[in-house]
Write a protein that holds these residues in place. Sequence first.
Motif, PDB file in Angstrom:
ATOM      1  N   ASN A 396       0.793  -1.225   0.000  1.00 19.28           N
ATOM      2  CA  ASN A 396       0.000   0.000   0.000  1.00 19.28           C
ATOM      3  C   ASN A 396       0.821   1.268   0.000  1.00 19.28           C
ATOM      4  OD1 ASN A 396      -2.879  -0.710  -0.068  1.00 19.28           O
ATOM      5  ND2 ASN A 396      -2.175  -2.073   1.566  1.00 19.28           N
ATOM      6  N   ALA A 397       2.129   1.131   0.192  1.00 24.02           N
ATOM      7  CA  ALA A 397       2.996   2.303   0.095  1.00 24.02           C
ATOM      8  C   ALA A 397       3.285   2.593  -1.373  1.00 24.02           C
ATOM      9  CB  ALA A 397       4.288   2.058   0.857  1.00 24.02           C
ATOM     10  N   ASP A 398       2.978   1.670  -2.238  1.00 25.22           N
ATOM     11  CA  ASP A 398       3.410   1.792  -3.623  1.00 25.22           C
ATOM     12  C   ASP A 398       2.343   1.197  -4.523  1.00 25.22           C
ATOM     13  OD1 ASP A 398       4.994   2.189  -5.840  1.00 25.22           O
ATOM     14  OD2 ASP A 398       5.936   0.221  -5.649  1.00 25.22           O
ATOM     15  N   THR A 400      -0.185   3.228  -6.616  1.00 22.80           N
ATOM     16  CA  THR A 400      -0.427   3.898  -7.901  1.00 22.80           C
ATOM     17  C   THR A 400       0.849   4.312  -8.597  1.00 22.80           C
ATOM     18  OG1 THR A 400      -0.591   6.147  -7.000  1.00 22.80           O
ATOM     19  CG2 THR A 400      -2.616   4.839  -7.077  1.00 22.80           C
ATOM     20  N   THR A 401       1.953   4.496  -7.840  1.00 24.42           N
ATOM     21  CA  THR A 401       3.178   4.999  -8.485  1.00 24.42           C
ATOM     22  C   THR A 401       4.188   3.880  -8.703  1.00 24.42           C
ATOM     23  OG1 THR A 401       4.000   5.606  -6.312  1.00 24.42           O
ATOM     24  CG2 THR A 401       2.977   7.324  -7.632  1.00 24.42           C
TER      25      THR A 401
ATOM     26  N   THR B 307      -0.215   4.717   4.687  1.00 26.46           N
ATOM     27  CA  THR B 307       0.790   3.948   3.949  1.00 26.46           C
ATOM     28  C   THR B 307       1.118   4.629   2.617  1.00 26.46           C
ATOM     29  OG1 THR B 307      -1.000   2.507   3.148  1.00 26.46           O
ATOM     30  CG2 THR B 307       0.323   1.684   4.968  1.00 26.46           C
ATOM     31  N   ALA B 308       0.133   5.295   1.996  1.00 30.19           N
ATOM     32  CA  ALA B 308       0.403   6.009   0.741  1.00 30.19           C
ATOM     33  C   ALA B 308       1.427   7.124   0.982  1.00 30.19           C
ATOM     34  CB  ALA B 308      -0.883   6.575   0.150  1.00 30.19           C
ATOM     35  N   PHE B 310       3.637   7.282   3.410  1.00 30.15           N
ATOM     36  CA  PHE B 310       4.923   6.611   3.659  1.00 30.15           C
ATOM     37  C   PHE B 310       5.600   6.268   2.339  1.00 30.15           C
ATOM     38  CE2 PHE B 310       6.864   2.231   4.255  1.00 30.15           C
ATOM     39  CZ  PHE B 310       8.091   2.717   4.672  1.00 30.15           C
ATOM     40  N   GLY B 311       4.840   5.770   1.377  1.00 27.02           N
ATOM     41  CA  GLY B 311       5.397   5.376   0.090  1.00 27.02           C
ATOM     42  C   GLY B 311       5.533   6.521  -0.899  1.00 27.02           C
ATOM     43  N   ALA B 312       5.275   7.770  -0.447  1.00 27.51           N
ATOM     44  CA  ALA B 312       5.346   8.947  -1.332  1.00 27.51           C
ATOM     45  C   ALA B 312       4.485   8.737  -2.575  1.00 27.51           C
ATOM     46  CB  ALA B 312       6.799   9.255  -1.711  1.00 27.51           C
ATOM     47  N   ASP B 313       3.326   8.114  -2.344  1.00 27.74           N
ATOM     48  CA  ASP B 313       2.413   7.779  -3.438  1.00 27.74           C
ATOM     49  C   ASP B 313       1.227   8.757  -3.394  1.00 27.74           C
ATOM     50  OD1 ASP B 313       0.627   6.668  -5.194  1.00 27.74           O
ATOM     51  OD2 ASP B 313       0.614   4.664  -4.289  1.00 27.74           O
ATOM     52  N   PRO B 314       1.090   9.634  -4.390  1.00 28.01           N
ATOM     53  CA  PRO B 314      -0.005  10.619  -4.340  1.00 28.01           C
ATOM     54  C   PRO B 314      -1.356   9.995  -4.690  1.00 28.01           C
ATOM     55  CG  PRO B 314       1.271  10.925  -6.343  1.00 28.01           C
ATOM     56  CD  PRO B 314       1.949   9.800  -5.580  1.00 28.01           C
ATOM     57  N   ASN B 315      -1.709   8.959  -3.956  1.00 22.86           N
ATOM     58  CA  ASN B 315      -2.924   8.187  -4.213  1.00 22.86           C
ATOM     59  C   ASN B 315      -4.095   8.888  -3.526  1.00 22.86           C
ATOM     60  OD1 ASN B 315      -4.829   6.228  -4.606  1.00 22.86           O
ATOM     61  ND2 ASN B 315      -3.507   4.534  -3.994  1.00 22.86           N
ATOM     62  N   TRP B 316      -4.493  10.030  -4.097  1.00 23.27           N
ATOM     63  CA  TRP B 316      -5.441  10.926  -3.433  1.00 23.27           C
ATOM     64  C   TRP B 316      -6.841  10.328  -3.305  1.00 23.27           C
ATOM     65  CZ3 TRP B 316      -9.601  12.081  -6.393  1.00 23.27           C
ATOM     66  CH2 TRP B 316      -9.454  11.903  -7.776  1.00 23.27           C
ATOM     67  N   ALA B 355       2.389  13.028 -11.403  1.00 21.71           N
ATOM     68  CA  ALA B 355       2.509  12.149 -10.232  1.00 21.71           C
ATOM     69  C   ALA B 355       3.960  12.049  -9.764  1.00 21.71           C
ATOM     70  CB  ALA B 355       1.953  10.758 -10.558  1.00 21.71           C
ATOM     71  N   SER B 359       5.225  12.969  -6.048  1.00 22.36           N
ATOM     72  CA  SER B 359       5.919  11.921  -5.312  1.00 22.36           C
ATOM     73  C   SER B 359       7.290  12.410  -4.838  1.00 22.36           C
ATOM     74  CB  SER B 359       6.047  10.683  -6.201  1.00 22.36           C
ATOM     75  OG  SER B 359       6.657   9.638  -5.485  1.00 22.36           O
TER      76      SER B 359
END
Lengths: 401, 401
Positions: A396-398, A400-401, B307-308, B310-316, B355, B359
């Motif tokens: 879940n940290a990764d 979409t990217t 978690t998004a 944390f993962g630098a995932d711009p999963n808005w 993105a 990120s």
Amino acid sequence: METWTLARGYRYAGVHCGIRPDPNRLDPNRLDLALVVSDEPAAAAGVFTQNRVCAAPVRICQERLPAAAARGIVICSGNANACTGAQGLRDACRMAGCAARSLGCRPEQILVCSTGVIGRLLPMEAIEPGIAAACSSLGADAAALDRAAHAILTTDTRIKVSTRSVLLEGTEVRLTGFAKGAAMIGPNMATMLAFVLSDAAVRPDDLAKIVPGVAEKSFNGISVEGHTSTNDSLIIFANGTGRKLTGAGLWEFEQAATQVCAELARAIAADAEGANHLITIDVEGTRNHEEARRIAKAVADSVLVKTAIFGADPNWGRIVSAAGYAGVDFEERDLSLRLGEFLLYDRGQPTPFDAARVSAWLKSNREVPMRLQFTLGSGRCTFYTCDLTYEYVRLNADYTT
Amino acid sequence: METWTLARGYRYAGVHCGIRPDPNRLDPNRLDLALVVSDEPAAAAGVFTQNRVCAAPVRICQERLPAAAARGIVICSGNANACTGAQGLRDACRMAGCAARSLGCRPEQILVCSTGVIGRLLPMEAIEPGIAAACSSLGADAAALDRAAHAILTTDTRIKVSTRSVLLEGTEVRLTGFAKGAAMIGPNMATMLAFVLSDAAVRPDDLAKIVPGVAEKSFNGISVEGHTSTNDSLIIFANGTGRKLTGAGLWEFEQAATQVCAELARAIAADAEGANHLITIDVEGTRNHEEARRIAKAVADSVLVKTAIFGADPNWGRIVSAAGYAGVDFEERDLSLRLGEFLLYDRGQPTPFDAARVSAWLKSNREVPMRLQFTLGSGRCTFYTCDLTYEYVRLNADYTT
């Protein structure tokens, strides 16, 4: 697969059309579009997410259900078609229209579901040929259902299928259920996507009355991380053409549908993203079901409980304290807690226990039953959840990217 | 440390007495018992956890507050003294009695707090000599406060201290606040442990009226994982002997105490277990404060949002969908979302954005502001939380064993 007894009068397809933006991430040829068709017009009803932000296909289904003459459901995975505004609604309608043209029915007879990333427009240039391909590859056998059940998955590691055959008022009725889960599972009415196809004869309004109860006793009793999705959908079909079920027959149909859905719900919790343990939370002895449910859900959603189980740490204070903030009035002396067979907390008093032994038991068991026993009444509830692992965080940290 | 302006008339101590069962886990000599003493009897009030399962020291404090002549607080870390039944209550009383004997006051003038593992009896054979040692090592300077602030920590990586000096009705009033946090942070009335010592002159009943508002605007606006602890306590002292504050002066004292507590609350969120990012959630434009708060808390508690980040995932989509299940009535077109300066969702429509750039911004910023703007009214709320990391899972998978 060979033990499935499929409901009569349904055909299935699962095809690859290329919905995911990043084909390298997963098997590039994985199935991502499913189609279910009832040969005869069927009664259909559903329940959907209570999230105020709900996906375009959910809005379309809500408009069309309950229905007296539904013909099919088209489902895409890899894109949720949620938070996509007016274009999202147009795309969901186009999906239904495209299937209706191929099948020779009205667009209103087709339901639409999507699951995957939120906030991206559907790749209609891939989906439209995909729907045409699905319509021309429909099959009524277990292999076809297997393909459809695969095509709706996202991060699930395996398909979830449950079938039942029951004798109702002297007639054999069959139910075929399939679902997907994996994450963003904190159902409020129904979970991610679940479908029950039956050959029972049921009036649409009776079916609509049954569905919320079925969801309440199955999908509303699981949680992966308590995040209610934008796309939760449970849809039940009944395409039987004989005399419609009523009274005890209808009640037994509801029980059978509930059993199918409970099996699917449990399979979703067991296959949750990154999970090592399936946790069953039994709460009993509260004043009523709602109190038991609130406590079970508070324990199920506690990140501290989930990480303790992952670490095989019998840190039972986290379970008791989660019960304490569930909004249910109780005194500590009303509560006892068992983890498996180990009594850890007895009517408000800690009990001496061998932490190393409990930890070893947790390490060697994939299924972890917790029982919270109150002395307040006869309310009870069973809830399923899973542990929270490094793998969950990684997935879940990764995403979409 | 040198910039602290300490409230007058208080002394502090922090000593090691050996409360933790496993000294190898952490520095074996770490400070684990703190004492705060007001030289003069002080008005004191507090707010405590709303958890139905609340620790023995919380029950003692609830009985004794508000108080007109409090003399001190004795605090132990490493053991929560929660879920410990009647023995736990006796032990908490003994802690107060032991301090009172050394200080020459009545036991009722001493408050008690604990923090740490739930469900274990206190090692009184270590604590009683520890309290005696603390009483004989009290100091009024910053070094003594520093020791006390260290002695209350559990998995915190640093102390949280906030001081203020304000002019109220022509008199300088000083406030000294310190707190601990780290995990099991989902406050409901106040957070883990926080203390504000002031030399203001305030009537006990006025102080009691102020404290809930102070907690609401500070500690109730943070969440690490939404798990309300058994030991949440905020205690405020006012030992001033002059004319009691009233009206505008009392209001200004409340503002100063709120500022101190807000600074401590933000420090707790920033130092949450395993956190890489401090997330600030600004919700504005809801019908009222309560709606803004519910939405902010739903976003703050979402494991998928955490978690998004944390993962630098711009999963808005995860942020918007968490807002959607907060129980607040809105339409998607009412909502826009900004992550930092990036507009990701504009009145119900996704916006095109880079993105990779968002990120990269997430990766390079420890502080992440999120702004959810609604068009429904003038309600607003600011909430602090943190991301969910491998380190959080590691710390919590292996806490008691």
